[in-house]
Enzyme design. Structure first.
Site, mmCIF file in Angstrom:
data_model
loop_
_atom_site.group_PDB
_atom_site.id
_atom_site.type_symbol
_atom_site.label_atom_id
_atom_site.label_comp_id
_atom_site.label_asym_id
_atom_site.label_seq_id
_atom_site.Cartn_x
_atom_site.Cartn_y
_atom_site.Cartn_z
ATOM 1 N N GLU A 1 -3.580 -11.308 -0.273
ATOM 2 C CA GLU A 1 -4.682 -10.404 -0.625
ATOM 3 C C GLU A 1 -5.394 -10.950 -1.863
ATOM 4 O O GLU A 1 -4.764 -11.490 -2.772
ATOM 5 C CB GLU A 1 -4.110 -9.023 -0.931
ATOM 6 C CG GLU A 1 -5.099 -8.020 -1.504
ATOM 7 C CD GLU A 1 -4.419 -6.747 -2.022
ATOM 8 O OE1 GLU A 1 -5.064 -5.689 -1.967
ATOM 9 O OE2 GLU A 1 -3.260 -6.818 -2.474
ATOM 10 N N CYS B 1 -1.785 -5.236 1.890
ATOM 11 C CA CYS B 1 -1.013 -4.620 0.813
ATOM 12 C C CYS B 1 -0.526 -3.206 1.142
ATOM 13 O O CYS B 1 0.390 -3.043 1.924
ATOM 14 C CB CYS B 1 -1.825 -4.643 -0.478
ATOM 15 S SG CYS B 1 -0.825 -4.416 -1.974
ATOM 16 N N ASN C 1 -12.136 -4.487 0.291
ATOM 17 C CA ASN C 1 -10.999 -5.389 0.131
ATOM 18 C C ASN C 1 -10.723 -5.941 1.532
ATOM 19 O O ASN C 1 -10.251 -5.216 2.407
ATOM 20 C CB ASN C 1 -9.801 -4.615 -0.422
ATOM 21 C CG ASN C 1 -8.649 -5.518 -0.815
ATOM 22 O OD1 ASN C 1 -8.545 -6.647 -0.346
ATOM 23 N ND2 ASN C 1 -7.760 -5.002 -1.655
#
Length: 310
Positions: free
Chosen positions: A46, A168, A106
């Protein structure tokens, strides 16, 4: 057998002052090592291109835009795509995405072996908070800088199998794996940046956090009969420590490879995608065993509501 040799490319810390070019050079070095070891696919963490910037508070959220990429590949990342294409290796990595119309996500992407992007995922389960919180040991401002993902949990037919992605905190939620499991997923790619200390429970340190990491990934793999590749960015970023513990888990929920360091480290494993077939046709044969008439609360209710008191 349908073999897919995957490399989990754990990355050590990226400091706030590190240039994008220096980070890309580290990623290319891992890619070169993966080529030597016969990998078909390299999975990076990530936010692989930057420090974990949501720990930093900006009064004006637009001040954080410097951490975001507006195109992929772009000037800094083109070299990574070029090297992957030269090696004939597919790649997956996470980054902060700013869309042409100004949205912030994200994001993770997946390429094929020619360097063409075949899949994009935007993180759905954003942890943390929006405003500065003086009660926390450190800030976790993902809800300030990102919007919840708007693409759902898609999967793609590529590299000889059915692959999906998550990011995540998504790995802690069973719905993540099950939605992909209901699409026949055979390998889930997950990048993470996880602080070594819980910001709201200081006694919960690295040992417990690594336990929860393994627990979440192994359960998701087993309960959906899928390979899971979970890859960390780890170590001390400007005084903020993150766990490593990158791991590859087989469709029986067993760990077949796990990182030993908190630095740049490559885990390589030959995954037989046909190993997913047994679980999918027996205990987790969804078509035979799921009872969706009893699952309505999962999509009709967000928060928990206990029964009324007597």
């Amino acid at each position: 057998m349908r073999m897919l040799t995957v490399a989990a490319a754990q990355m050590g810390p990226i400091q706030k002052a590190d240039s994008r070019e220096a980070v890309i050079a580290r990623m290319i070095a891992l890619l070169d090592e993966a080529k030597e070891k016969g990998a078909d696919l390299v999975v990076f963490p990530e936010l692989a291109l930057t420090t974990f910037f949501p720990r930093w508070y900006h009064e004006d959220r637009a001040e954080a835009d410097g951490w975001f990429d507006e195109e992929m590949p772009g000037p800094a990342t083109q070299a990574l795509f070029d090297r992957a294409r030269e090696h004939g290796i597919a790649i997956s990595f996470g980054y902060a995405e700013k869309t042409p119309d100004g949205h912030h996500f994200n994001t993770s992407i997946l390429t094929d072996k020619t360097g063409a992007i075949v899949g994009k995922y935007r993180k759905v389960h954003l942890p943390g908070h929006v405003e500065y919180d003086p009660e926390r040991t450190h800030q976790h401002l993902e809800k300030r800088y990102f919007e919840p993902g708007d693409l759902g949990f898609p999967v793609w037919r590529t590299l000889g199998g059915v692959l999906g992605m998550a990011i995540c905190n998504d790995r802690r939620w069973p719905e993540t794996y099950r939605v992909m499991g209901l699409q026949g997923v055979e390998m889930v790619l997950i990048g993470y940046n996880t602080p070594s200390v819980n910001s709201q429970r200081g006694a919960e340190g690295p040992e417990k956090r690594l336990f929860h990491n393994r627990l979440s990934v192994q359960a998701g793999a087993y309960q959906n009969a899928t390979w899971v590749v979970a890859v960390a960015k780890a170590g001390d970023e400007d005084g903020h420590h993150m766990i490593g513990g990158s791991l590859i888990v087989d469709p029986n929920g067993e760990i077949v490879a796990e990182a030993k360091t908190e630095g740049d480290e490559l885990l390589v494993h030959a995954c037989d995608l046909d190993e997913t077939a047994f679980g999918k046709s027996t205990i987790f044969d969804f078509a035979r065993h799921r009872r969706i008439e009893h699952y309505g609360l999962i999509t009709s209710r967000t928060g928990a509501v206990p029964p009324p008191e007597a």
